[in-house]
Design a protein around this motif. Structure first.
Motif, short mmCIF file in Angstrom:
data_model
loop_
_atom_site.label_atom_id
_atom_site.label_comp_id
_atom_site.label_asym_id
_atom_site.label_seq_id
_atom_site.Cartn_x
_atom_site.Cartn_y
_atom_site.Cartn_z
N VAL A 1 0.83 -1.20 0.00
CA VAL A 1 0.00 0.00 0.00
C VAL A 1 0.87 1.26 0.00
CG1 VAL A 1 -1.62 1.36 1.39
CG2 VAL A 1 -2.03 -1.07 1.02
N PHE A 2 1.91 1.27 0.81
CA PHE A 2 2.80 2.44 0.83
C PHE A 2 3.50 2.62 -0.51
CE2 PHE A 2 3.86 4.26 5.20
CZ PHE A 2 2.58 4.04 5.66
N LEU B 1 -2.39 16.74 6.26
CA LEU B 1 -3.81 16.50 6.57
C LEU B 1 -4.14 16.94 7.99
CD1 LEU B 1 -5.06 13.03 5.24
CD2 LEU B 1 -5.92 15.31 4.71
N HIS C 1 -5.35 5.99 -5.77
CA HIS C 1 -4.95 5.06 -4.72
C HIS C 1 -6.14 4.32 -4.12
CE1 HIS C 1 -2.32 3.49 -1.64
NE2 HIS C 1 -3.06 3.99 -0.70
N GLU C 2 -6.99 5.05 -3.47
CA GLU C 2 -8.13 4.40 -2.81
C GLU C 2 -9.08 3.77 -3.82
OE1 GLU C 2 -8.52 4.24 0.52
OE2 GLU C 2 -7.21 5.80 1.33
N LEU D 1 -8.03 0.35 -4.50
CA LEU D 1 -8.36 -0.55 -3.41
C LEU D 1 -9.83 -0.93 -3.45
CD1 LEU D 1 -6.19 1.06 -0.63
CD2 LEU D 1 -6.20 -1.36 -1.25
N ARG E 1 -13.83 -2.93 1.70
CA ARG E 1 -12.82 -1.95 2.06
C ARG E 1 -13.19 -1.27 3.38
NH1 ARG E 1 -12.66 2.88 2.19
NH2 ARG E 1 -10.79 4.19 2.15
N LEU F 1 -11.14 -1.43 6.92
CA LEU F 1 -10.75 -0.24 7.66
C LEU F 1 -11.21 -0.32 9.11
CD1 LEU F 1 -9.34 2.39 6.52
CD2 LEU F 1 -11.54 3.48 6.89
N LEU G 1 -9.03 -2.84 11.06
CA LEU G 1 -7.68 -2.31 11.29
C LEU G 1 -7.70 -1.22 12.36
CD1 LEU G 1 -6.31 -2.19 7.64
CD2 LEU G 1 -5.70 -3.79 9.46
N ALA H 1 -5.66 -1.11 15.72
CA ALA H 1 -4.78 0.02 16.02
C ALA H 1 -5.12 0.67 17.35
CB ALA H 1 -4.84 1.05 14.89
N LEU I 1 -7.73 11.45 8.12
CA LEU I 1 -6.63 10.52 8.36
C LEU I 1 -7.17 9.14 8.75
CD1 LEU I 1 -3.75 11.06 7.99
CD2 LEU I 1 -3.51 11.59 10.40
N SER I 2 -8.23 9.13 9.52
CA SER I 2 -8.76 7.85 9.98
C SER I 2 -9.44 7.07 8.86
CB SER I 2 -9.74 8.07 11.13
OG SER I 2 -10.66 9.08 10.80
N GLU I 3 -9.57 7.70 7.71
CA GLU I 3 -10.14 7.00 6.56
C GLU I 3 -9.07 6.54 5.58
OE1 GLU I 3 -13.36 6.22 6.19
OE2 GLU I 3 -13.63 7.08 8.21
N GLN I 4 -7.84 6.98 5.82
CA GLN I 4 -6.75 6.58 4.95
C GLN I 4 -6.30 5.17 5.30
OE1 GLN I 4 -5.25 8.16 2.40
NE2 GLN I 4 -6.77 9.80 2.56
N LEU I 5 -6.48 4.27 4.37
CA LEU I 5 -6.15 2.88 4.66
C LEU I 5 -4.68 2.72 5.03
CD1 LEU I 5 -7.49 0.00 4.58
CD2 LEU I 5 -6.09 -0.32 2.55
N GLY I 6 -3.81 3.40 4.30
CA GLY I 6 -2.38 3.27 4.57
C GLY I 6 -2.04 3.66 6.00
N TYR I 7 -2.63 4.73 6.46
CA TYR I 7 -2.36 5.20 7.81
C TYR I 7 -2.80 4.18 8.85
CZ TYR I 7 -2.70 8.12 12.00
OH TYR I 7 -2.57 8.63 13.27
N VAL I 8 -4.03 3.73 8.74
CA VAL I 8 -4.56 2.77 9.70
C VAL I 8 -3.82 1.43 9.61
CG1 VAL I 8 -6.65 1.63 10.48
CG2 VAL I 8 -6.78 3.91 9.49
#
Lengths: 173, 173
Positions: free
Chosen positions: A52-53, A74, A146-147, A150, A159, A163, A166, A170, B37-44
């Motif tokens: 993903v990164f 952000l 990106h998204e 996915l 998806r 989320l 995860l 987290a 941010l909390s919706e960004q898959l990469g972040y989570v």
DNA sequence: TATAATTGTTATGGACCATATCAAATATCG
DNA sequence: CGATATTTGATATGGTCCATAACAATTATA
């Protein structure tokens, strides 16, 4: 169901060993068996995260934004007027390591440090106009390239479920 | 424990800015808004991965095994007789970086390098008896302490769904 | 046989993460 | 008030992980 009669135990299971793998004469190198590894959540999680990164970086190549930089922009946009310690800590970045990150963003005129008048120790963070513009473009790239990919791969509902799980890990693990 | 009732309300929106946040007189530092941010898959994804690895390390503290080391032991057990290049590459580890990792495992007598008789360039990897024993204990710890906690948090079905989606990302993204 | 490719290894540099420490500014408390 | 402690941004430093180049020994290939 008797499988084979002669060559039952006679070597050639995928990973037999030092005496008899002939890739040269034979065909492919025989892929390894992942085995229990593919059931280890940590392993799969890490690999997925790297993918993903990697994709994120490709999508952002034109803007030269890393995931960490994007997250800072952000967060500053959503919380203007916070100082470095606050922004860094909510991102899980240690203050010393946040300095260089900010130096970079500031040198590119994407955000600015402003000395607070209340507390002259702290630097208030804000996005510059250019920073806001770049962030807006970044958001579009993330959403469309990106998204979107996915969603295409997993489906919208999946998806969101992903989320949610995860986030649970987290936050509550 | 006198609670001052005078400065209760301060009319400050969460991110007001450089002119008026008085944490000293006020109460809490007002948590930041994560926003998109909390919706960004990469972040989570990244945050979840860190949590999972952190928990893994705690569970394995008695055996002193990192996720990477555990994955090597698992893969060598499942594929005995493979060389360093094969094991390393299927784990996404570059050969140069695999050397020190193996040095460590070998110095602890968990696995061994054996010169192949076919190809005297390559080192065949096998687990030692101690390595097998340690790996068996590690698997038990992971199952009872680590994965069990994830099942508890997510539920068996969700955990499997999560694994499936992450695998899809890791393999097809 | 001469040349190319592979294997394990070393050296090296970059990115990221963590700790200790510092000066300036502020808070706390006697 | 003033002495002490705390906070903020910053620097220095070390550790770990990741990536590339290069090398000797060995094997494959032309």
């Amino acid at each position: 169901m008797t499988v084979s009669k002669t060559a039952e135990k006679s070597s050639e299971k995928p990973g037999d060993a030092a005496k008899g793998r002939k890739d040269a004469t034979d065909g492919q190198p025989e892929a390894l068996q992942l085995g229990e590894l593919s059931e280890q959540l940590g392993y799969v999680l890490k690999r997925a995260q790297l993918k993903v990164f990697e994709n994120f970086l490709r999508c952002m190549a034109s803007l030269q934004l890393t995931p960490a930089q994007f997250s800072v922009l952000l967060l500053v946009e959503k919380n203007p007027g916070r100082n470095q310690t606050e922004i860094a800590s909510t991102l899980g970045i240690l203050r010393p390591n946040f300095v260089a990150l900010l130096d970079n963003l500031e040198s590119r005129d994407l955000c600015a440090r402003i000395r607070s008048t209340n507390d002259r120790r702290s630097h208030i963070l804000v996005l510059t106009d250019k920073g806001k513009a770049v962030l807006a473009r970044a958001k579009k790239l993330v959403a469309t390239k990106h998204e979107a990919r996915l969603n295409e791969l997993l489906g919208q509902a999946n998806r969101e479920a992903l989320l949610g799980m995860l986030s649970k890990i987290a936050n509550e693990f």
